[in-house]
Design an enzyme around this catalytic site. Structure first.
Site, PDB file in Angstrom:
ATOM      1  N   GLY A   1       4.326  20.764  13.024  1.00  0.00           N
ATOM      2  CA  GLY A   1       5.461  19.892  13.284  1.00  0.00           C
ATOM      3  C   GLY A   1       6.737  20.365  12.621  1.00  0.00           C
ATOM      4  O   GLY A   1       6.770  21.387  11.932  1.00  0.00           O
ATOM      5  N   PRO A   2       7.819  19.613  12.830  1.00  0.00           N
ATOM      6  CA  PRO A   2       9.146  20.034  12.364  1.00  0.00           C
ATOM      7  C   PRO A   2       9.294  19.966  10.850  1.00  0.00           C
ATOM      8  O   PRO A   2       8.620  19.191  10.171  1.00  0.00           O
ATOM      9  CB  PRO A   2      10.080  19.031  13.052  1.00  0.00           C
ATOM     10  CG  PRO A   2       9.232  17.809  13.245  1.00  0.00           C
ATOM     11  CD  PRO A   2       7.855  18.315  13.547  1.00  0.00           C
TER      12      PRO A   2
ATOM     13  N   HIS B   1       0.824  -1.209   0.000  1.00  0.00           N
ATOM     14  CA  HIS B   1       0.000   0.000   0.000  1.00  0.00           C
ATOM     15  C   HIS B   1       0.863   1.265   0.000  1.00  0.00           C
ATOM     16  O   HIS B   1       1.877   1.327   0.695  1.00  0.00           O
ATOM     17  CB  HIS B   1      -0.904   0.006   1.235  1.00  0.00           C
ATOM     18  CG  HIS B   1      -2.099   0.888   1.110  1.00  0.00           C
ATOM     19  ND1 HIS B   1      -2.019   2.264   1.128  1.00  0.00           N
ATOM     20  CD2 HIS B   1      -3.412   0.594   0.954  1.00  0.00           C
ATOM     21  CE1 HIS B   1      -3.221   2.780   0.995  1.00  0.00           C
ATOM     22  NE2 HIS B   1      -4.082   1.789   0.886  1.00  0.00           N
TER      23      HIS B   1
END
Length: 538
Positions: free
Chosen positions: A163-164, A82
């Site tokens: 986030g980073p 997937h």
């Protein structure tokens, strides 16, 4: 109405049972969340979790699951069929009950903000939560997959929403957002993964590219081979099952497979499915095969059989249909009583239940008797010439009977709002006005319940006339009792409308409602007499 949100996080781990169970347990242990389904795949190396909860709890459940994934999944070791780019690859939030898409978009953003801050990993917002149109589609965000992330994160266009900026190799990245109910659906073929993929390319909306689009809108798909099932599958996401429903996708795969001379051997739904999608499939097969099926459970069984949904594992409706899973037991204390207990309750030293509840019950019995006669006539060989008449009336009477039953309890609780108004303070002029408005609104509610009983009962008359003319003569008395019971139930409801109208001070409302109620009552007398006269000819 209780607010229910569904969350369907996909994690890039489908082989390690310890990790799969640890994530599941984290969701189970979150107060307010109910884990509905865990669907791991060996070949895909991916597990899809489905759980529901209120807007606040659903965020906590997703966070709890993400914490476990942060600890136990390392994307540096991940391989699978997937497409994926993160340990928690995607985490969509879906409105189920009492929640808008906009609310779910806010939920997704709150989750992304909290998870990014706590876990120090990048999050992208997609679908209804997306801040930019080019980030709306999941395949666009996930392009290049995990392996392409280090380079992609250097592109300012693909700066994470939360986030980073730097690449977190053990995690990758996560997409979260709000979307419609997506159905993950696989059709089995006895062929090769290449053949399955050829079929997917012909059908999916993207097709083979801009110059060669596929036939079906709102469909993403590919082909693969599932070793544990020993079959190839056309695996798709139906982004909007109202645009491309399950049955259409299945029939199109069968058509394509026939051209390739490969066999289709059923299908599977991954996770949970909306009731409407299976009823749409049932209605399609009913029309195609000219069947007569009107009960919901039989429609579901037809859809399951025709789509081959038991081919991989048993499809249990109570565990796979979202409406069945989250359904709350009806609050119908009166309708749930035995006949003896209901009658004794009416005869007790209490004003409720009273004439309104009795009227609803009598009307339901009347319509139910009509449904019974029609069902006893349908399918009998000597009544074959009247089958079309019975097929026309049975579904409506069956449903009307079910709709009238809740009115038994609705009438008893109709005065709650009025009683609340009576208890309000009336020391100042403002308090008196507020109390008056509350009591007037309560009276209108009390009027609306018996009026609804009248409206529902009124819908049955034409069907009862059909039964009187064409029904089984041996059931003549049943039809007579049914007609008289329905007339009596409507009459009783009418009396409740009249008595509650006495204190209504809105003249326009009074005239409008009384006019409608009088017309319904007159029609009940007329139609009942017509039915009795028709039956006297037998």
């Amino acid at each position: 109405m209780k607010k229910i949100v569904e969350c369907v996080p996909n994690f890039s781990e489908g082989r390690d049972s310890e990790t799969i169970e640890a994530i599941a347990e984290a969701i189970r242990q979150t107060p307010g969340c109910t884990l509905l389904d865990v669907d791991p795949g060996q070949s895909t190396n991916r597990t899809v979790y489905t759980f529901v909860g209120d807007p606040e709890s659903i965020i906590e459940g997703a966070l709890a699951a993400a914490r476990v994934a942060r600890e136990k999944i390392d994307m540096r070791n991940h391989k699978g069929e997937h497409p994926r780019f993160g340990a928690m690859d995607v985490c969509p939030f879906i409105p189920v009950k009492g929640v808008s898409m906009e609310e779910c978009a806010e939920i997704a953003e709150k989750f992304a903000m909290a998870a990014a801050e706590e876990l120090h990993v990048p999050f992208y917002l997609y679908e209804a939560s997306a801040k930019e149109e080019y980030r709306r589609k999941l395949p666009d965000i996930r392009e290049g997959e995990y392996e392409g992330l280090p380079e992609r994160l250097t592109d300012p266009r693909w700066k994470p929403d939360y986030g980073p900026l730097e690449f977190v190799p053990e995690w990758g990245a996560t997409a979260t957002g709000a979307r419609m109910f997506l159905i993950a659906y696989n059709v089995n073929i006895l062929g090769t993964p290449n053949q399955a993929h050829r079929i997917a390319l012909n059908l999916r909306e993207a097709g083979r590219g801009e110059n060669e689009p596929g036939r079906l809108r709102e469909v993403k798909g590919m082909g693969w081979f599932v070793n544990e099932y020993n079959v190839a599958q056309v695996t798709v996401n139906l982004n909007d099952y109202r645009v491309t429903p399950i049955h259409l996708l299945y029939e199109e795969v069968k058509h394509e497979a026939k051209l390739l001379r490969v066999a289709v051997t059923g299908s599977e739904i991954v996770g949970i499915v909306p009731l409407e999608s299976l009823l749409m499939a049932a209605d399609y097969f009913i029309e195609k095969e000219q069947l007569f099926i009107y009960e919901e459970d039989q429609k579901i069984r037809l859809a399951v059989e025709r789509l081959g949904l038991n081919s991989i594992s048993p499809f249990i409706p109570e565990k796979r249909i979202i409406e069945y899973i989250v359904a709350e037991k009806p609050d119908e204390p009166l309708a749930s009583l035995s006949v003896r207990d209901f009658i004794e309750e009416i005869g007790s030293r209490s004003s409720a239940p009273g004439g309104g509840s009795a009227s609803a019950a009598i009307a339901a019995v009347g319509v139910g008797l009509g449904a019974m006669v029609a069902k006893l006539t349908y399918g009998v060989r000597r009544f074959e010439d009247v089958q079309p008449h019975m097929m026309k009336v049975i579904p409506g009477l069956h449903e009307l009977t079910r709709e009238l039953i809740p009115m038994i309890d609705a009438d008893t609780s109709a005065f709650n709002e009025y009683v609340e108004g009576m208890r309000m303070p009336r020391n100042s002029e403002e308090e008196k006005q507020a109390r008056f408005k509350k009591m007037q609104a309560g009276l209108k509610t009390a009027i609306n319940v018996p009026l609804t009983t009248m409206r529902l009962g009124n819908k049955a008359w034409d069907s009862l006339i059909e039964i009187a003319r064409h029904g089984n003569p041996a059931s003549k008395s049943d039809t007579q009792v049914g007609a008289k019971a329905l007339e009596t139930g409507i009459w009783g409801a009418y009396q409740n409308v009249l008595i509650n109208m006495v204190d209504i001070e809105d003249d326009v409302y009074r005239r409008t409602i009384l006019k409608e109620a009088e017309q319904l009552m007159q029609r009940a007398h007329q139609k009942c007499a017509e039915i009795i006269a028709e039956l006297e000819k037998i």
